[in-house]
Design a protein around this motif. Structure first.
Motif, mmCIF file in Angstrom:
data_model
loop_
_atom_site.group_PDB
_atom_site.id
_atom_site.type_symbol
_atom_site.label_atom_id
_atom_site.label_comp_id
_atom_site.label_asym_id
_atom_site.label_seq_id
_atom_site.Cartn_x
_atom_site.Cartn_y
_atom_site.Cartn_z
ATOM 1 N N LEU A 282 0.790 -1.456 -0.131
ATOM 2 C CA LEU A 282 -0.080 -0.114 -0.052
ATOM 3 C C LEU A 282 0.644 1.416 0.091
ATOM 4 C CD1 LEU A 282 -3.081 -1.117 2.704
ATOM 5 C CD2 LEU A 282 -2.888 -1.117 0.620
ATOM 6 N N CYS A 283 1.747 1.470 0.927
ATOM 7 C CA CYS A 283 2.682 2.483 1.097
ATOM 8 C C CYS A 283 4.247 2.993 -0.167
ATOM 9 C CB CYS A 283 3.658 2.225 2.346
ATOM 10 S SG CYS A 283 2.664 2.646 3.757
ATOM 11 N N LEU A 284 3.301 1.929 -0.928
ATOM 12 C CA LEU A 284 4.911 1.813 -2.767
ATOM 13 C C LEU A 284 3.888 2.389 -3.430
ATOM 14 C CD1 LEU A 284 6.998 -1.776 -2.592
ATOM 15 C CD2 LEU A 284 7.848 0.486 -2.402
ATOM 16 N N LYS A 285 2.650 1.956 -3.479
ATOM 17 C CA LYS A 285 1.136 3.010 -4.307
ATOM 18 C C LYS A 285 0.955 4.006 -4.364
ATOM 19 C CE LYS A 285 -1.447 2.796 -7.956
ATOM 20 N NZ LYS A 285 -1.155 2.439 -9.239
ATOM 21 N N TRP A 286 0.268 4.036 -2.483
ATOM 22 C CA TRP A 286 0.245 5.843 -1.653
ATOM 23 C C TRP A 286 1.382 6.194 -0.815
ATOM 24 C CZ3 TRP A 286 -3.693 1.610 -3.008
ATOM 25 C CH2 TRP A 286 -4.769 2.231 -3.832
ATOM 26 N N PRO A 287 2.563 6.965 -1.165
ATOM 27 C CA PRO A 287 3.427 6.784 -0.710
ATOM 28 C C PRO A 287 2.849 8.036 0.876
ATOM 29 C CG PRO A 287 4.688 7.249 -2.673
ATOM 30 C CD PRO A 287 2.498 6.724 -2.426
ATOM 31 N N CYS A 288 1.708 8.469 0.205
ATOM 32 C CA CYS A 288 1.465 9.516 1.586
ATOM 33 C C CYS A 288 0.559 8.641 2.488
ATOM 34 C CB CYS A 288 -0.037 10.002 1.370
ATOM 35 S SG CYS A 288 -1.169 8.882 0.332
ATOM 36 N N LEU A 289 0.266 7.079 2.556
ATOM 37 C CA LEU A 289 0.289 6.391 3.615
ATOM 38 C C LEU A 289 1.702 6.374 4.843
ATOM 39 C CD1 LEU A 289 -1.944 3.884 2.345
ATOM 40 C CD2 LEU A 289 -2.113 5.552 3.454
ATOM 41 N N ARG A 290 2.823 6.134 4.555
ATOM 42 C CA ARG A 290 4.007 5.414 4.790
ATOM 43 C C ARG A 290 4.060 7.637 5.910
ATOM 44 N NH1 ARG A 290 6.844 2.979 8.588
ATOM 45 N NH2 ARG A 290 9.224 3.494 8.001
ATOM 46 N N ARG A 291 4.239 8.130 5.063
ATOM 47 C CA ARG A 291 4.667 9.562 5.791
ATOM 48 C C ARG A 291 3.404 9.915 6.777
ATOM 49 N NH1 ARG A 291 5.329 11.361 0.438
ATOM 50 N NH2 ARG A 291 3.248 12.123 -0.292
ATOM 51 N N ALA A 292 2.520 9.094 6.765
ATOM 52 C CA ALA A 292 1.062 9.639 7.237
ATOM 53 C C ALA A 292 1.649 8.536 8.695
ATOM 54 C CB ALA A 292 -0.239 8.816 7.069
ATOM 55 N N GLU A 293 2.119 7.711 8.250
ATOM 56 C CA GLU A 293 2.613 6.040 9.220
ATOM 57 C C GLU A 293 3.523 7.143 10.824
ATOM 58 O OE1 GLU A 293 3.550 2.183 10.065
ATOM 59 O OE2 GLU A 293 4.094 3.099 8.367
ATOM 60 N N LEU A 294 4.649 7.359 10.133
ATOM 61 C CA LEU A 294 5.339 8.093 10.709
ATOM 62 C C LEU A 294 5.529 9.461 11.119
ATOM 63 C CD1 LEU A 294 8.447 8.199 7.541
ATOM 64 C CD2 LEU A 294 8.369 6.279 9.642
ATOM 65 N N GLU A 295 4.073 10.623 10.489
ATOM 66 C CA GLU A 295 4.193 11.385 11.418
ATOM 67 C C GLU A 295 2.956 11.582 12.959
ATOM 68 O OE1 GLU A 295 2.723 16.434 11.422
ATOM 69 O OE2 GLU A 295 3.940 14.994 9.165
ATOM 70 N N MET A 296 2.540 10.437 13.139
ATOM 71 C CA MET A 296 1.248 9.363 13.235
ATOM 72 C C MET A 296 2.274 9.340 14.876
ATOM 73 S SD MET A 296 -1.505 11.396 12.732
ATOM 74 C CE MET A 296 -2.661 10.543 13.771
ATOM 75 N N GLY A 297 2.799 8.221 14.591
ATOM 76 C CA GLY A 297 3.791 8.000 15.105
ATOM 77 C C GLY A 297 2.675 6.880 16.071
ATOM 78 N N SER A 298 1.780 6.884 15.784
ATOM 79 C CA SER A 298 1.061 5.749 16.521
ATOM 80 C C SER A 298 1.147 3.807 15.953
ATOM 81 C CB SER A 298 -0.197 5.977 16.240
ATOM 82 O OG SER A 298 -0.674 4.333 16.593
ATOM 83 N N LEU A 299 1.439 2.771 17.091
ATOM 84 C CA LEU A 299 1.415 1.285 16.649
ATOM 85 C C LEU A 299 0.424 1.178 15.976
ATOM 86 C CD1 LEU A 299 2.698 0.469 20.362
ATOM 87 C CD2 LEU A 299 4.174 1.290 17.746
ATOM 88 N N ASN A 300 -0.891 1.215 15.794
ATOM 89 C CA ASN A 300 -1.953 0.633 15.165
ATOM 90 C C ASN A 300 -2.433 1.827 14.205
ATOM 91 O OD1 ASN A 300 -3.155 2.824 16.635
ATOM 92 N ND2 ASN A 300 -4.606 2.278 17.573
ATOM 93 N N PHE A 301 -1.777 2.506 13.942
ATOM 94 C CA PHE A 301 -2.454 3.413 12.515
ATOM 95 C C PHE A 301 -1.899 2.237 10.932
ATOM 96 C CE2 PHE A 301 -1.077 5.911 8.424
ATOM 97 C CZ PHE A 301 -1.838 6.728 8.929
ATOM 98 N N SER A 302 -0.923 1.844 11.157
ATOM 99 C CA SER A 302 -1.031 0.699 9.782
ATOM 100 C C SER A 302 -2.242 -0.344 10.044
ATOM 101 C CB SER A 302 0.314 -0.028 10.032
ATOM 102 O OG SER A 302 0.943 -0.823 10.659
ATOM 103 N N GLU A 303 -2.441 -1.335 10.895
ATOM 104 C CA GLU A 303 -3.255 -2.005 11.288
ATOM 105 C C GLU A 303 -4.846 -1.526 10.958
ATOM 106 O OE1 GLU A 303 -2.733 -3.521 15.022
ATOM 107 O OE2 GLU A 303 -0.912 -4.705 14.704
ATOM 108 N N GLY A 304 -4.635 0.187 11.225
ATOM 109 C CA GLY A 304 -6.082 0.160 11.143
ATOM 110 C C GLY A 304 -6.424 0.703 9.523
ATOM 111 N N VAL A 305 -6.028 1.446 9.254
ATOM 112 C CA VAL A 305 -5.857 1.437 7.752
ATOM 113 C C VAL A 305 -6.186 0.140 6.913
ATOM 114 C CG1 VAL A 305 -5.091 2.499 5.918
ATOM 115 C CG2 VAL A 305 -4.774 3.897 7.849
ATOM 116 N N CYS A 306 -5.436 -0.629 7.414
ATOM 117 C CA CYS A 306 -5.194 -2.255 6.454
ATOM 118 C C CYS A 306 -6.835 -2.426 6.825
ATOM 119 C CB CYS A 306 -4.413 -2.600 6.536
ATOM 120 S SG CYS A 306 -2.803 -2.471 6.131
#
Length: 230
Positions: free
Chosen positions: A180-204
């Motif tokens: 997902l992050c390779l397709k939409w790099p904005c997701l990776r940037r959001a994950e880094l800035e949010m600093g939340s452990l469950n962000f990627s799981e929640g988005v998926c």
């Protein structure tokens, strides 16, 4: 526009003696992932994006010189899930009287909703997912055609269908989040800035739900977009 609206909400909350402002938006709309490479910058509103809300929280807190939070409690919910809540189901008439069209009121049609823009389609998707009968009037009902669709009326339906297919392909990958992050790099940037452990799981989880709802929406009962998506 989002900055002004959020700032006014923060001012109202502060004047009411509150230290938190809640903005209610479904997660798919809040992330607002581009459907294709032609969408960039302000073409995708980020007015309820979690990164924007986090930055606005810090901005308002700095101005007030006291803690202040701005958050969206439905970040990991689809619009269909929001409408499935008991409090929403109790107000079905009010929901049917609402409208979400991107074009309103900038056109001269009898109906308040065009029926073919992304917001109209997501609205219909959410009603379908929540099992609420949609009795709204649409200028163009893409599922009950009275004439051939114009090219512009196919655009949103095509893009949302292809986006769902792309999401599904990424989510089926061995490492869904990486894909997902390779397709939409904005997701990776959001994950880094949010600093939340469950962000990627929640988005998926959110995107899996969206794909499932979209495919159900484009079921054999709605043969035109199903044929298009195929």
């Amino acid at each position: 526009r989002a900055f002004i609206h959020t700032a006014l909400g923060a001012v109202a909350a502060h004047m009411a003696g509150k230290s938190e402002l809640l903005l209610f938006e479904n997660g798919f709309g809040a992330l607002n992932l581009p459907c294709d490479s032609s969408q960039f910058g302000s073409m995708n509103s980020m007015g309820t994006h979690p990164v924007f809300l986090k930055r606005m929280s810090a901005f308002v807190a700095a101005l007030l010189e006291e803690p202040f939070a701005i958050s969206n409690p439905f970040l990991f919910c689809t619009k269909g899930q929001m409408l499935s809540a008991p409090s929403a189901l109790m107000r079905q008439k009010m929901l049917r009287d609402s409208f979400s069209c991107d074009l309103f009121p900038n056109y001269h049609h009898k109906e308040r909703q065009c029926g073919s823009c992304p917001s109209c389609l997501i609205r219909r998707l959410s009603f379908h997912s929540a099992d609420i009968k949609d009795q709204s009037d649409y200028t163009t009902d893409v599922f009950r055609l009275k004439r051939p669709l114009r090219d512009a009326e196919w655009t949103a339906l095509t893009k949302l269908s292809r986006q769902a297919d792309t999401l599904s392909s990424c989510l089926d990958d061995e490492d869904p989040w990486k894909s997902l992050c390779l397709k939409w790099p904005c997701l990776r940037r959001a994950e880094l800035e949010m600093g939340s452990l469950n962000f990627s799981e929640g988005v998926c989880s959110l995107l899996l739900r969206h794909v499932a709802e979209w495919r159900s929406f484009l079921s054999p009962r709605n043969p035109i977009p199903t044929a298009l998506a195929a």
